[in-house]
Design an enzyme around this catalytic site. Structure first.
Site, PDB file in Angstrom:
ATOM      1  N   ARG A   1      -1.296  -1.852  -7.258  1.00 35.58           N
ATOM      2  CA  ARG A   1      -1.608  -2.672  -6.109  1.00 35.58           C
ATOM      3  C   ARG A   1      -2.409  -3.727  -6.719  1.00 35.58           C
ATOM      4  NH1 ARG A   1      -1.775  -4.245  -0.729  1.00 35.58           N
ATOM      5  NH2 ARG A   1      -3.858  -4.749   0.059  1.00 35.58           N
TER       6      ARG A   1
ATOM      7  N   LYS B   1      -1.754  -2.392   8.095  1.00 30.60           N
ATOM      8  CA  LYS B   1      -3.080  -1.963   8.788  1.00 30.60           C
ATOM      9  C   LYS B   1      -3.081  -2.624  10.174  1.00 30.60           C
ATOM     10  CE  LYS B   1      -6.133  -0.448   4.913  1.00 30.60           C
ATOM     11  NZ  LYS B   1      -7.533  -0.702   4.639  1.00 30.60           N
TER      12      LYS B   1
ATOM     13  N   HIS C   1      -4.361  -8.908   3.570  1.00 33.01           N
ATOM     14  CA  HIS C   1      -5.933  -8.846   3.869  1.00 33.01           C
ATOM     15  C   HIS C   1      -6.129  -9.327   4.888  1.00 33.01           C
ATOM     16  CE1 HIS C   1      -7.096  -7.796  -0.652  1.00 33.01           C
ATOM     17  NE2 HIS C   1      -6.703  -6.736   0.050  1.00 33.01           N
TER      18      HIS C   1
ATOM     19  N   HIS D   1      -2.728   2.734  -6.097  1.00 31.83           N
ATOM     20  CA  HIS D   1      -3.620   1.333  -5.675  1.00 31.83           C
ATOM     21  C   HIS D   1      -3.759   0.957  -7.026  1.00 31.83           C
ATOM     22  CE1 HIS D   1      -5.282   0.262  -1.942  1.00 31.83           C
ATOM     23  NE2 HIS D   1      -6.307  -0.364  -2.499  1.00 31.83           N
TER      24      HIS D   1
ATOM     25  N   ARG E   1       0.865  -1.336   0.039  1.00 35.08           N
ATOM     26  CA  ARG E   1      -0.072  -0.057  -0.031  1.00 35.08           C
ATOM     27  C   ARG E   1       1.090   1.235   0.103  1.00 35.08           C
ATOM     28  NH1 ARG E   1      -2.195  -3.487   4.116  1.00 35.08           N
ATOM     29  NH2 ARG E   1      -4.214  -4.295   3.482  1.00 35.08           N
TER      30      ARG E   1
ATOM     31  N   TYR F   1     -10.711  -9.932  -7.151  1.00 35.85           N
ATOM     32  CA  TYR F   1      -9.894  -9.956  -8.053  1.00 35.85           C
ATOM     33  C   TYR F   1     -10.316 -11.270  -9.009  1.00 35.85           C
ATOM     34  CZ  TYR F   1      -7.083  -6.534  -5.387  1.00 35.85           C
ATOM     35  OH  TYR F   1      -6.526  -5.342  -4.720  1.00 35.85           O
TER      36      TYR F   1
END
Length: 292
Positions: free
Chosen positions: A241, A168, A264, A238, A144, A273
């Site tokens: 990514r 994150k 994730h 992004h 990211r 995806y």
């Protein structure tokens, strides 16, 4: 409100980008209260006022995902106030958000990124090598934007050919580096060490003034080079990514492995995806299945 932002930053461990989004949303709602209802305190807002704000956002043709985020910001704030005993009820609980339009992640073709690197006309100085490495890392690891900016020199393991990123929720993960990235990284560090006479910043990327890289700089770099191979208006970090994940899936990578590489929390976030790869999946099925 400042206590709430500190709570998000230090207790919930939200990224600086997410905290800024919450700040923007709440300040916009506060401004709406002042202009429309002559109220200065968000705690005075009721269900009807919040609903009228959402209607005004819809009328401005704001993206449904943006409206969802603004409602989530307000809902979290009122939950925080309720837990502290500042309000008696959460007026956002009965608020219904507009339906989300299903959007597939934008990505660029594999050959476009190869062309970008081959025809990028990168200058042979620190700036040119910085720009190339930014692009290579975003596409070659799927990290990211915030993770890229937060990289430290010590996060690179040259012996194992890996890089450590802080994702994150302050979750660390180790990402492998391909030969192209390793070469770009070595050249970048060699030039940086030669020029870095009075700056001992631990950050991998720094500006000309020795300060850590900032989001707008990265956006400018991505837009500058991607616009030469893509006509899409969505030339952002992004998108690289998304391209990383889509191209891995197209080439037969396991969805669980892609989930871990992207950082994730659940497989559901990664499954989006598969929609981009349906044609490739059909081709594999027709070629491999005995009844196809």
């Amino acid at each position: 409100m400042e206590l709430f932002f500190k709570y998000l930053q230090y207790e919930k461990r939200f990224s600086p980008h997410t905290v800024t989004s919450y700040q923007t949303d709440l300040l916009q709602f506060q401004e709406y209260l002042k202009e429309t209802y002559e109220l200065t305190d968000i705690k005075e807002a009721n269900h009807g006022i919040i609903r009228s704000w959402i209607v005004s956002l819809v009328q401005k043709d704001l993206d449904s995902r943006t409206i969802h985020r603004k409602i989530a910001s307000l809902r979290s704030y009122f939950k925080f106030l309720l837990n502290r005993g500042e309000v008696e009820q959460n007026p956002t609980l009965r608020i219904k958000a507009p339906k989300l339009a299903k959007k597939l992640p934008a990505f660029i073709p594999e050959e476009s990124f190869t062309q970008l690197l081959d025809q990028g006309n990168f200058t042979d100085d620190l700036k040119g090598h910085t720009e190339r490495l930014i692009l290579e890392l975003l596409y070659g690891t799927g990290m990211r934007l915030a993770e890229l900016i937060g990289l430290k020199i010590n996060d690179v393991n040259h012996l194992e050919g890996t890089i450590k990123v802080l994702g994150k929720g302050n979750k660390e993960r180790i990402l492998p580096l391909n030969s192209s990235i390793k070469g770009a990284l070595e050249r970048f560090l060699e030039i940086r060490r030669a020029q870095d006479t009075d700056n001992n910043s631990p950050a991998l990327f720094v500006t000309d003034k020795g300060l850590p890289l900032y989001p707008k700089y990265v956006y400018r770099v991505v837009k500058k080079y991607m616009s030469t191979v893509s006509t899409s208006s969505k030339n952002s970090p992004h998108v690289l990514r998304h391209s990383f994940a889509t191209h891995l899936l197209n080439r037969g990578a396991d969805l669980g492995a892609i989930k871990d590489l992207l950082g994730h929390a659940s497989l559901a976030a990664t499954q989006v995806y598969t929609h981009n790869s349906i044609e490739q999946l059909k081709a594999v099925f027709e070629k491999a299945h005995p009844k196809a």
